[in-house]
Design an enzyme around this catalytic site. Sequence first.
Site, PDB file in Angstrom:
ATOM      1  N   VAL A 117      -9.707  -3.601   0.614  1.00 25.17           N
ATOM      2  CA  VAL A 117      -9.937  -5.228   0.488  1.00 25.17           C
ATOM      3  C   VAL A 117     -10.083  -6.480   0.847  1.00 25.17           C
ATOM      4  O   VAL A 117      -8.626  -5.973   1.737  1.00 25.17           O
ATOM      5  CB  VAL A 117      -9.283  -5.398  -1.156  1.00 25.17           C
ATOM      6  CG1 VAL A 117      -9.438  -4.915  -2.493  1.00 25.17           C
ATOM      7  CG2 VAL A 117      -7.414  -5.652  -0.941  1.00 25.17           C
ATOM      8  N   ASP A 146       0.968  -1.250  -0.360  1.00 25.56           N
ATOM      9  CA  ASP A 146       0.157   0.305  -0.087  1.00 25.56           C
ATOM     10  C   ASP A 146       1.412   1.342  -0.603  1.00 25.56           C
ATOM     11  O   ASP A 146       2.249   1.769  -1.493  1.00 25.56           O
ATOM     12  CB  ASP A 146      -0.919  -0.103   1.222  1.00 25.56           C
ATOM     13  CG  ASP A 146      -1.889   1.193   1.538  1.00 25.56           C
ATOM     14  OD1 ASP A 146      -2.801   1.109   0.099  1.00 25.56           O
ATOM     15  OD2 ASP A 146      -2.413   1.757   2.100  1.00 25.56           O
TER      16      ASP A 146
HETATM   17  P1  IMP Z   1       1.780  -0.395   3.687  1.00 23.83           P
HETATM   18  O1  IMP Z   1       2.644  -0.301   4.401  1.00 23.83           O
HETATM   19  O2  IMP Z   1       1.223   0.891   3.815  1.00 23.83           O
HETATM   20  O3  IMP Z   1       2.106  -0.815   2.772  1.00 23.83           O
HETATM   21  O4  IMP Z   1       1.267  -1.356   4.195  1.00 23.83           O
HETATM   22  C1  IMP Z   1       0.519  -2.309   4.352  1.00 23.83           C
HETATM   23  C2  IMP Z   1      -0.374  -3.145   5.042  1.00 23.83           C
HETATM   24  O5  IMP Z   1      -1.673  -2.699   4.875  1.00 23.83           O
HETATM   25  C3  IMP Z   1      -0.702  -4.338   4.694  1.00 23.83           C
HETATM   26  O6  IMP Z   1      -0.043  -6.044   5.050  1.00 23.83           O
HETATM   27  C4  IMP Z   1      -2.244  -5.325   5.130  1.00 23.83           C
HETATM   28  O7  IMP Z   1      -1.839  -5.866   6.054  1.00 23.83           O
HETATM   29  C5  IMP Z   1      -2.551  -3.811   5.409  1.00 23.83           C
HETATM   30  N1  IMP Z   1      -3.424  -3.682   4.065  1.00 23.83           N
HETATM   31  C6  IMP Z   1      -2.884  -1.707   2.998  1.00 23.83           C
HETATM   32  N2  IMP Z   1      -4.435  -2.766   1.978  1.00 23.83           N
HETATM   33  C7  IMP Z   1      -5.233  -3.461   2.315  1.00 23.83           C
HETATM   34  C8  IMP Z   1      -6.223  -3.497   2.447  1.00 23.83           C
HETATM   35  O8  IMP Z   1      -7.022  -2.910   1.283  1.00 23.83           O
HETATM   36  N3  IMP Z   1      -6.634  -4.678   2.912  1.00 23.83           N
HETATM   37  C9  IMP Z   1      -6.211  -4.996   3.808  1.00 23.83           C
HETATM   38  N4  IMP Z   1      -4.966  -4.870   4.184  1.00 23.83           N
HETATM   39  C10 IMP Z   1      -4.443  -3.760   3.964  1.00 23.83           C
END
Ligand code: IMP
Length: 193
Positions: free
Chosen positions: A166, A116
């Site tokens: 999602v 994300d």
């Molecule tokens: P990042 O550090 O923002 O890249 O976060 C990634 C983490 O956020 C993932 O491992 C997920 O646990 C959570 N996450 C991000 N987007 C979603 C989504 O659409 N659904 C569920 N979990 C999400």
Amino acid sequence: MKQEDEVIMENRAMYSDLKDELLLTREQIAARVKEMGKQITEDFKGKDLTVICILKGAVVFFVDLVREIDLPMSMDFMAISSYGSATKSSGVVRIMKDLDKPVNGKDVLVIEDIVDSGMTLSFLRENLLSRGAASLKIATLLDKPERRRVPLHVDYFGFTIPDEFVVGYGLDYDEKYRNLPDIGVLKPEVYEK
Ligand code: IMP
Ligand code: MG
């Protein structure tokens, strides 16, 4: 013991929290996971492979993907929590469960559910390289490139998806929906109420 029809009703209730059209069906996911496994098998031939599952979101993807990788490997598990509201991560990352074995000298493949902002994996990349991993690659099932806040190179990704929240196939909202076999978009009213 629950009656069979009660269980079916509960399943329906989980699916009724999703927008009508599924984002990815179990068949689409399985076909893509197979392709990814084939590619990873090619790329890691002759390497000292350690696969790391990022708990808990990646667990379903992990068990399917490793069975499509036709190579000897070690498995390890790490649990990460990134603070923030339920649907947005803050970028502050904490290790809740660390690896059991050192990774120095290993060719590491990190298996994650979704990228994300990119904060979690850029933290992990630095962390694992500082422990002396020989090489580090990242496989994620889903990628939401629109939301990236830090640059991150992903070596293998299953699907690029739009900026929507999602659930299913390991992904949760408030610890629910991880056991749905398909991936869908959660109706905003479920987390806005
Ligand atoms: P990042 O550090 O923002 O890249 O976060 C990634 C983490 O956020 C993932 O491992 C997920 O646990 C959570 N996450 C991000 N987007 C979603 C989504 O659409 N659904 C569920 N979990 C999400
Ligand atoms: Mg996660």
